[in-house]
Scaffold this active site. Structure first.
Site, mmCIF file in Angstrom:
data_model
loop_
_atom_site.group_PDB
_atom_site.id
_atom_site.type_symbol
_atom_site.label_atom_id
_atom_site.label_comp_id
_atom_site.label_asym_id
_atom_site.label_seq_id
_atom_site.Cartn_x
_atom_site.Cartn_y
_atom_site.Cartn_z
ATOM 1 N N HIS A 1 14.415 38.215 -2.253
ATOM 2 C CA HIS A 1 14.422 38.539 -0.823
ATOM 3 C C HIS A 1 15.471 37.731 -0.070
ATOM 4 O O HIS A 1 15.408 37.625 1.160
ATOM 5 C CB HIS A 1 13.030 38.337 -0.212
ATOM 6 C CG HIS A 1 12.054 39.320 -0.757
ATOM 7 N ND1 HIS A 1 11.913 40.593 -0.258
ATOM 8 C CD2 HIS A 1 11.214 39.243 -1.825
ATOM 9 C CE1 HIS A 1 11.009 41.255 -0.970
ATOM 10 N NE2 HIS A 1 10.568 40.457 -1.925
ATOM 11 N N LYS B 1 17.372 45.457 -3.141
ATOM 12 C CA LYS B 1 16.967 45.193 -1.748
ATOM 13 C C LYS B 1 18.230 45.066 -0.886
ATOM 14 O O LYS B 1 18.802 46.077 -0.535
ATOM 15 C CB LYS B 1 16.030 43.997 -1.709
ATOM 16 C CG LYS B 1 14.765 44.288 -2.573
ATOM 17 C CD LYS B 1 13.656 43.311 -2.367
ATOM 18 C CE LYS B 1 12.574 43.399 -3.430
ATOM 19 N NZ LYS B 1 11.734 44.605 -3.381
HETATM 20 N N1 PMP Z 1 10.387 39.355 -7.022
HETATM 21 C C1 PMP Z 1 9.879 39.481 -5.781
HETATM 22 C C2 PMP Z 1 9.558 38.252 -5.026
HETATM 23 C C3 PMP Z 1 9.665 40.743 -5.234
HETATM 24 O O1 PMP Z 1 9.144 40.871 -4.017
HETATM 25 C C4 PMP Z 1 10.001 41.888 -5.985
HETATM 26 C C5 PMP Z 1 9.855 43.309 -5.460
HETATM 27 N N2 PMP Z 1 9.031 43.544 -4.441
HETATM 28 C C6 PMP Z 1 10.510 41.705 -7.265
HETATM 29 C C7 PMP Z 1 10.698 40.435 -7.754
HETATM 30 C C8 PMP Z 1 10.870 42.876 -8.113
HETATM 31 O O2 PMP Z 1 12.144 43.365 -7.749
HETATM 32 P P1 PMP Z 1 12.511 44.880 -7.992
HETATM 33 O O3 PMP Z 1 11.997 45.642 -6.815
HETATM 34 O O4 PMP Z 1 14.001 44.882 -8.098
HETATM 35 O O5 PMP Z 1 11.851 45.298 -9.248
#
Ligand code: PMP
Length: 406
Positions: A216, A247
């Protein structure tokens, strides 16, 4: 066993708790984000999206779209295999170089998502380093928790963002025990930020490896979008930096960045890397264009900051409680799953404002919330409409009192 009855019964339980999830079918139109269209049976409704993790609107950026088109024409749709068996393309190689450079590391390794990168990266280190003990922040993301559990390595959970508790937990193990400390920089649901320097002090004192999830934060913080660790000049002290391409970079995929040997170790032993088809080359090309753009352009980051400050100030002025935090995530606290869903539905049906309710297990029961993510692509009119609608529903539901309690 009557499997169908079992499934139904389980789902009914989730419905009764008000946390049954319904997909909101949104069509993003090229170049118009955050404006989108929702399909309601045969009809359509214009909506403004306020809960996207495409934090900077890079999923709509012309550089990204052009790079993806060009790579699609050049390479076709899919990678055609795992990275080891015909799936590695020039675009993957270039992207890994770009990511290593972004984080000041020797190497980087791509995975098909941020989830997989945590699950496989952390899981492989924990399982393949003999005797390794993992120290996991209490609020770590599910992907890290699953990776740690899957590794079967022993683990200790330290209190959230508490370097002293981490120090206490690490002190119970002698210098001969290999230790791996896993945490995040920006926590996605509360928007708080880890005291990275203090955590690294503790890691170094105990000779522990550090693994940070900057999912994030990448693209959003630091002069080149390298995350909070870049902003604070700490990248060189962190063993592994993990991030997503899905993101702020606006595409999809995940990665780790670390020393050449560590990355090669994970590349060689991680089943979640070895046995899965590589990302489409066009995705890699789009992500590369996005990272390149955000390495030199501050405009998106600056405008996002301004939008976030504006929304916070307007919420304050209307007495709508939100968690104070130093990040771009604005959690408007509701504290009840059913109410949260009703507010979300009301905002959509009456104002075309899309904010997904956030329920258990994403957040603890009783802390249900609306998670707002203002972005550079929201304009003044979007903010006015959001605040007017929120104020209206807030007074209607007499939620202010409940939210303070939450
Ligand atoms: N780590 C955190 C802290 C997340 O919030 C998320 C997704 N919400 C992920 C990893 C996973 O990332 P991705 O959406 O690219 O699978």
């Amino acid at each position: 066993m009557d499997f169908e009855a079992f499934f139904e019964q389980q789902l009914d339980g989730v419905r009764e708790e008000g946390r049954y999830r319904v997909f909101t079918d949104i069509k993003r139109h090229r170049g118009s984000f955050p404006q989108a269209t929702r399909f309601v049976g045969e009809d359509t409704q214009a909506v403004t999206v306020w809960c996207s993790n495409d934090y900077l609107g890079m999923g709509q950026h012309p550089d990204v779209i052009d790079a993806m088109h060009a790579a699609l024409d050049e390479c076709g749709a899919g990678a055609g295999g795992t990275r080891n068996i015909s799936g590695t393309n020039h675009h993957h190689v270039l992207l890994e170089q770009e990511l290593a450079d972004l984080h000041g590391k020797e190497s980087a390794l791509l995975f098909t998502s941020g989830y997989v990168s945590n699950w496989a990266g952390l899981g492989t280190l924990a399982s393949k380093i003999p005797g390794c003990v993992v120290f996991s922040d209490a609020l770590n993301h599910a992907s890290m928790i699953e990776g740690i559990r899957h590794s079967r390595a022993p683990y200790k959970i330290w209190q959230h963002n508490d370097p002293e508790d981490l120090n206490r937990k690490l002190s119970n193990f002698g210098p001969e025990v290999p230790k791996l400390v896993a945490f995040e920089s920006v926590y996605s649901m509360d928007g708080d930020i880890a005291p990275i320097a203090e955590i690294l002090d503790v890691c170094e004192k105990h000779g522990a490896m550090s693994y940070i999830d900057e999912v994030h934060a990448v693209g959003l913080y630091g002069p080149r979008g390298g995350g909070i660790a870049e902003r604070e000049g700490l990248m060189g002290r962190i063993t592994v930096i993990e991030g997503t391409l899905g993101k702020a970079f606006g595409v999809v995929g995940g990665y780790i960045a670390a020393s050449a040997d560590l990355v090669d170790f994970v590349r060689t032993f991680a089943s979640g890397f070895i046995f899965s088809t590589a990302l489409p080359p066009a995705v890699a090309a789009g992500a590369c264009a996005s990272i390149k753009h955000l390495k030199t352009s501050n405009a998106e980051r600056e405008r996002q900051k301004e939008r976030v400050a504006q929304v916070r100030a307007r919420l304050d002025a209307m007495g709508i409680p939100h968690l104070p935090n130093p990040s771009h995530i604005i959690p408007v606290m509701v504290g009840d799953a059913h109410k949260c869903k009703r507010i979300s539905d009301w905002l959509m049906d009456n104002h075309g404002i899309y904010v997904q309710p956030i329920n258990y297990p994403t957040v603890p029961v009783g802390t249900e919330r609306l998670r707002l993510t203002p972005s550079p692509v929201h304009d003044d009119g979007d903010i006015d409409r959001l605040i007017t609608a929120l104020s209206e529903i807030w007074s209607q539901c007499e939620l202010a009192r409940m939210a303070t309690a939450a």
